[in-house]
Design a protein around this motif. Structure first.
Motif, PDB file in Angstrom:
ATOM      1  N   PHE A  90       0.853  -1.217  -0.136  1.00 29.01           N
ATOM      2  CA  PHE A  90      -0.093  -0.037   0.133  1.00 29.01           C
ATOM      3  C   PHE A  90       1.268   1.252  -0.068  1.00 29.01           C
ATOM      4  CE2 PHE A  90      -3.176  -2.798   1.343  1.00 29.01           C
ATOM      5  CZ  PHE A  90      -4.195  -3.415   0.562  1.00 29.01           C
ATOM      6  N   TYR A  91       0.721   2.610  -0.352  1.00 24.89           N
ATOM      7  CA  TYR A  91       1.214   4.021  -0.358  1.00 24.89           C
ATOM      8  C   TYR A  91       1.140   4.140   1.134  1.00 24.89           C
ATOM      9  CZ  TYR A  91      -0.472   3.490  -4.839  1.00 24.89           C
ATOM     10  OH  TYR A  91      -0.003   3.211  -6.186  1.00 24.89           O
ATOM     11  N   ASP A  92       2.619   4.073   1.733  1.00 24.61           N
ATOM     12  CA  ASP A  92       3.168   4.168   2.982  1.00 24.61           C
ATOM     13  C   ASP A  92       2.314   5.239   3.047  1.00 24.61           C
ATOM     14  OD1 ASP A  92       3.968   1.629   2.644  1.00 24.61           O
ATOM     15  OD2 ASP A  92       6.216   2.445   3.040  1.00 24.61           O
ATOM     16  N   ARG A  93       2.359   6.373   2.732  1.00 27.44           N
ATOM     17  CA  ARG A  93       2.007   7.497   3.232  1.00 27.44           C
ATOM     18  C   ARG A  93       0.589   8.061   3.123  1.00 27.44           C
ATOM     19  NH1 ARG A  93       4.300  11.129  -0.210  1.00 27.44           N
ATOM     20  NH2 ARG A  93       4.072  13.530   0.893  1.00 27.44           N
ATOM     21  N   LEU A  94       0.073   7.151   2.355  1.00 27.51           N
ATOM     22  CA  LEU A  94      -1.676   7.445   3.117  1.00 27.51           C
ATOM     23  C   LEU A  94      -2.338   6.489   3.743  1.00 27.51           C
ATOM     24  CD1 LEU A  94      -2.902   7.654  -0.988  1.00 27.51           C
ATOM     25  CD2 LEU A  94      -1.910   9.132   0.687  1.00 27.51           C
ATOM     26  N   THR A  95      -2.621   7.037   4.690  1.00 23.78           N
ATOM     27  CA  THR A  95      -3.864   5.968   5.191  1.00 23.78           C
ATOM     28  C   THR A  95      -4.734   4.929   4.703  1.00 23.78           C
ATOM     29  OG1 THR A  95      -5.928   7.177   5.454  1.00 23.78           O
ATOM     30  CG2 THR A  95      -4.060   7.586   6.917  1.00 23.78           C
ATOM     31  N   ALA A  96      -5.139   4.162   6.169  1.00 26.15           N
ATOM     32  CA  ALA A  96      -5.690   2.917   5.086  1.00 26.15           C
ATOM     33  C   ALA A  96      -7.132   3.634   3.858  1.00 26.15           C
ATOM     34  CB  ALA A  96      -6.217   2.046   6.011  1.00 26.15           C
ATOM     35  N   ARG A  97      -7.432   3.747   5.281  1.00 31.63           N
ATOM     36  CA  ARG A  97      -8.402   4.852   4.203  1.00 31.63           C
ATOM     37  C   ARG A  97      -8.606   5.274   3.438  1.00 31.63           C
ATOM     38  NH1 ARG A  97     -11.479   7.368   8.326  1.00 31.63           N
ATOM     39  NH2 ARG A  97     -12.789   6.025   8.841  1.00 31.63           N
ATOM     40  N   GLN A  98      -7.163   5.890   3.051  1.00 28.99           N
ATOM     41  CA  GLN A  98      -6.949   6.844   1.855  1.00 28.99           C
ATOM     42  C   GLN A  98      -6.733   6.183   0.574  1.00 28.99           C
ATOM     43  OE1 GLN A  98      -4.367  10.093   3.267  1.00 28.99           O
ATOM     44  NE2 GLN A  98      -5.398  10.996   3.575  1.00 28.99           N
ATOM     45  N   ASN A  99      -6.015   5.018   1.496  1.00 31.56           N
ATOM     46  CA  ASN A  99      -5.464   4.121  -0.060  1.00 31.56           C
ATOM     47  C   ASN A  99      -6.369   3.337  -0.559  1.00 31.56           C
ATOM     48  OD1 ASN A  99      -2.404   3.374  -0.216  1.00 31.56           O
ATOM     49  ND2 ASN A  99      -2.738   3.178   1.827  1.00 31.56           N
ATOM     50  N   LEU A 100      -7.931   3.180   0.482  1.00 27.98           N
ATOM     51  CA  LEU A 100      -8.988   2.703  -0.426  1.00 27.98           C
ATOM     52  C   LEU A 100      -9.755   3.212  -1.096  1.00 27.98           C
ATOM     53  CD1 LEU A 100     -10.165  -0.043   2.982  1.00 27.98           C
ATOM     54  CD2 LEU A 100      -8.680  -0.486   0.636  1.00 27.98           C
ATOM     55  N   ARG A 101     -10.124   4.495  -0.763  1.00 32.56           N
ATOM     56  CA  ARG A 101     -10.578   6.128  -1.486  1.00 32.56           C
ATOM     57  C   ARG A 101     -10.015   5.780  -2.781  1.00 32.56           C
ATOM     58  NH1 ARG A 101     -13.129  10.346   0.949  1.00 32.56           N
ATOM     59  NH2 ARG A 101     -12.599  11.332   0.006  1.00 32.56           N
ATOM     60  N   TYR A 102      -9.240   5.837  -2.511  1.00 33.58           N
ATOM     61  CA  TYR A 102      -7.456   5.572  -3.949  1.00 33.58           C
ATOM     62  C   TYR A 102      -8.532   4.540  -5.267  1.00 33.58           C
ATOM     63  CZ  TYR A 102      -4.131   6.131  -7.667  1.00 33.58           C
ATOM     64  OH  TYR A 102      -3.648   5.763  -8.660  1.00 33.58           O
ATOM     65  N   THR A 103      -8.524   2.864  -4.428  1.00 37.05           N
ATOM     66  CA  THR A 103      -9.145   2.023  -4.702  1.00 37.05           C
ATOM     67  C   THR A 103     -10.222   2.406  -5.526  1.00 37.05           C
ATOM     68  OG1 THR A 103      -7.776   1.002  -4.110  1.00 37.05           O
ATOM     69  CG2 THR A 103      -9.078  -0.233  -5.347  1.00 37.05           C
ATOM     70  N   ALA A 104     -11.458   3.298  -4.952  1.00 36.78           N
ATOM     71  CA  ALA A 104     -12.661   3.451  -5.247  1.00 36.78           C
ATOM     72  C   ALA A 104     -12.497   3.875  -6.171  1.00 36.78           C
ATOM     73  CB  ALA A 104     -13.619   4.257  -3.618  1.00 36.78           C
ATOM     74  N   ARG A 105     -11.534   5.173  -6.362  1.00 37.99           N
ATOM     75  CA  ARG A 105     -11.798   5.712  -7.276  1.00 37.99           C
ATOM     76  C   ARG A 105     -11.510   5.497  -8.696  1.00 37.99           C
ATOM     77  NH1 ARG A 105      -9.849  10.333  -4.453  1.00 37.99           N
ATOM     78  NH2 ARG A 105      -7.956   9.996  -4.954  1.00 37.99           N
ATOM     79  N   LEU A 106     -10.370   4.751  -8.158  1.00 40.06           N
ATOM     80  CA  LEU A 106     -10.139   4.134  -9.466  1.00 40.06           C
ATOM     81  C   LEU A 106     -10.989   2.825 -10.490  1.00 40.06           C
ATOM     82  CD1 LEU A 106      -6.517   2.662  -8.765  1.00 40.06           C
ATOM     83  CD2 LEU A 106      -7.077   4.253 -10.468  1.00 40.06           C
ATOM     84  N   ASN A 107     -11.960   3.080  -9.346  1.00 40.75           N
ATOM     85  CA  ASN A 107     -12.851   1.397 -10.347  1.00 40.75           C
ATOM     86  C   ASN A 107     -14.106   2.675 -10.177  1.00 40.75           C
ATOM     87  OD1 ASN A 107     -12.858  -1.331  -9.225  1.00 40.75           O
ATOM     88  ND2 ASN A 107     -11.673  -0.451  -7.545  1.00 40.75           N
ATOM     89  N   GLY A 108     -14.171   3.573 -10.525  1.00 44.73           N
ATOM     90  CA  GLY A 108     -14.955   4.265 -11.266  1.00 44.73           C
ATOM     91  C   GLY A 108     -16.612   5.095  -9.749  1.00 44.73           C
ATOM     92  N   MET A 109     -15.998   4.664  -8.913  1.00 43.74           N
ATOM     93  CA  MET A 109     -16.919   5.579  -7.746  1.00 43.74           C
ATOM     94  C   MET A 109     -16.152   6.400  -7.930  1.00 43.74           C
ATOM     95  SD  MET A 109     -17.035   2.260  -5.142  1.00 43.74           S
ATOM     96  CE  MET A 109     -16.059   0.665  -5.902  1.00 43.74           C
TER      97      MET A 109
END
Lengths: 255, 324
Positions: A90-109
């Motif tokens: 995971f991106y070390d500088r991002l929080t767990a939640r921020q990492n998941l938010r990025y995945t959500a955006r990559l999935n078009g959400m």
């Protein structure tokens, strides 16, 4: 449709130059089933998984995931397949939640719309308290659990887990396996998981395939394989050893 | 979930948004701000006397506003000179770990398993890097203009602003060239440190030894005798001119010089006739269009080099195995 396997490989082959990483693999995974791809490191498990995801192109044979060819329609497949890579990062500088938010955006959400789902998933994998901690501080086990939340975020029909229990303490392993079992029951997912730790896989897999040097040498339920190896009461570890010895013996005789 | 049926905007946007957010909160952004801030403030501060003199001497038509950007005061180079020097470093700083950084963090397989095209990753990162650097360079240029306006009371003419904007565009292309090249290095090398060293090494080699090399080759192609005839001199200077295309640095310098200096009417001579003509020429000022015409081959070459570097990074990344 209900009876059609979620994952189906027919004669799937991958060659790198003269080296054959995967040779004529046939396998099927049905809805609500956990299939274990078992074998030593370097047997071709990850290569198989990458082909199923359309991340690498097969040299021969076909793969079907949810009825689609991943080499031809990688986006459609990746939209509906959750993937936990081996040694997930995971991106070390991002929080767990921020990492998941990025995945959500990559999935078009929309990342904000996805927030309730993200919180719910973090809760399910037991990371609710660490949600705002940067991923760089996470232990191996926490990363692995975050990886499962990440794979579930797209609400997949199929889950592909590459070595989900590697380098995790026994307690963590039980937790992760319990989580996977619960998910399969609740969501009726089809799960393909790879592992080189046979005893761990034994408890959770409905069916297993034993992979050796790019070839699947045996496939079936643990009981079936044990019977083939000569004793239905054998545990997977011993079954594996007998089958491998048998295959290697046969190989020697043939050559 | 209806996310599966949704039509989504390009995945590169999601990547670029994340990369921009990452960049502006990173340490390297702070360094970028400090260095460019110094590059903007120092020349104007030290050269303000020179600029004032230039302004007094100027009979009006010459570009005093542009002098803010092009005049330095020994040993401080001009803003334009500093940006020209720093541009490759900025590009490299934002590109050297673009792909291998994802690899070493173990995020690449996860990223590529999302429903985005593989090129979205590289496009998004390139757009993000160029946007961030571009905005900062733009802001610093505005800062210099602002200081000039307030401290020296220099009001720009429209033509000068146009020249400055043209320079900005060329500069951003030039930064893009190095960003793309650094991205290519990050695709081809496994480790970020290796990638940075390779990119900086190539930049240094081209900048430091490019001219030297051009000199050597020009000497071999069109040698000068002890008492060179005019033909020899011209042949030599033409060879030098052609060979200056070896180094992106010299291409950029020449394009910049023409764009920012309306007094430059030619970068090369094509024959004895033109040499005599130039010597007899009444000093004159070109319009922006005329300057751009002279700078055009250089600008086109820069764009072409940028496209080639980017295409290289793009193709290399698309052909690469996820597990390298």
């Amino acid at each position: 449709m209900a009876d059609e396997p979620l994952i189906e490989a027919t004669g799937l082959t991958k060659r790198y130059g003269t080296f054959t990483a995967v040779k004529e693999l046939n396998l099927q995974v049905a809805r609500g089933e956990v299939f274990g791809l078992l074998g030593p490191n370097g047997a071709g498990k990850t290569t198989t998984i990458l082909m199923l995801l359309g991340l690498t192109e097969p040299s021969g044979g076909t793969a079907r995931v949810l009825g689609m060819d991943p080499a031809r329609h990688p986006l459609e497949v990746k939209r509906r397949v959750g993937y936990l890579p081996d040694a997930v990062g995971f991106y070390d500088r991002l929080t767990a939640r921020q990492n998941l938010r990025y995945t959500a955006r990559l999935n078009g959400m929309d990342a904000d719309d996805a927030m309730p789902m993200i919180d719910d998933l973090l809760d399910q994998v037991g990371l609710a308290d660490a949600a705002d901690q940067s991923a760089g501080t996470f232990s191996r086990g926490m990363r692995q659990r975050l990886g499962i939340a990440d794979a579930l975020l797209k609400d997949p029909a199929v889950l592909i887990l590459d070595e989900p229990t590697m380098a995790i303490d026994p307690e963590g392993v039980a937790e992760i396996l319990g989580l996977i079992e619960r998910l399969v029951r609740e969501r009726q997912l089809g799960v393909l998981l790879s592992s080189h730790l046979l005893t761990q896989a034994e408890g959770i897999c409905d069916r297993v395939g034993i992979f050796l040097a790019g070839r699947m040498i045996a496939e079936g339920t643990v009981r079936e394989l044990a019977t083939r190896a000569g004793d239905p009461k054998l545990n997977l570890d011993d079954t594996y050893r007998r089958l491998v010895a048998h295959t290697e013996g046969a190989g020697r005789k043939a050559s | 979930m209806n996310a599966t049926t949704m039509t989504r905007p390009g995945g590169w946007r999601a990547v670029a948004t994340k990369e921009i957010a990452d960049a502006v909160t990173s340490g390297r952004f702070l360094i970028l701000l400090v260095i460019l801030g110094l590059a903007a403030a120092a020349p104007v501060y030290f050269a303000s006397g020179d600029i004032r003199n230039a302004a007094e001497q100027a009979s009006g038509a010459q570009a005093v506003f542009l002098a803010l950007f092009t005049i330095g005061h020994d040993p401080v180079p001009s803003f334009v000179g500093l940006i020209g020097f720093l541009a490759p470093l900025l590009g490299i700083a934002f590109g050297f770990d673009a792909v291998n950084g994802e690899r070493s963090q173990g995020t690449l397989p996860r990223l590529l398993a999302q429903p985005i095209h593989r090129d979205d990753v590289i496009n998004g990162k390139f757009v993000a890097g160029l946007t961030v650097i571009g905005i900062v360079v733009l802001a610093m240029t505005a800062l210099v203009a602002g200081i000039g306006l307030l401290r020296l009371g220099i009001v720009p003419a429209i033509g000068e602003v146009e020249r400055l904007l043209a320079w900005l565009v060329v500069t951003i292309v030039y930064i893009g060239l190095w960003l793309a090249f650094a991205t290519l290095c990050s695709v081809l090398t496994g480790r970020a440190a290796t990638s940075a060293l390779v990119a900086i090494g190539v930049w240094l080699a081209l900048t430091l030894f490019g001219t030297l090399l051009a000199d050597l080759i020009a000497g071999a192609l069109a040698p000068l005798s002890a008492n060179p005839t005019i033909d020899e001199t011209i042949a030599h200077s033409q060879a030098m001119q052609l060979l200056s295309f070896i180094s992106p640095d010299s291409i950029f310098q020449q394009a910049t010089a023409v764009i920012l200096n309306p007094g430059i009417t030619a970068l090369s001579v094509s024959g004895p006739g033109q040499l005599i003509q130039l010597a007899q020429q009444i000093p004159s000022v070109l319009s922006l269009n005329q300057s751009l015409l002279i700078a055009w081959p250089y600008v086109v070459t820069l764009v072409a080099l940028t496209v080639v570097s980017f295409a290289g990074a793009y193709v290399a990344f698309l052909r690469q195995e996820v597990r390298a």
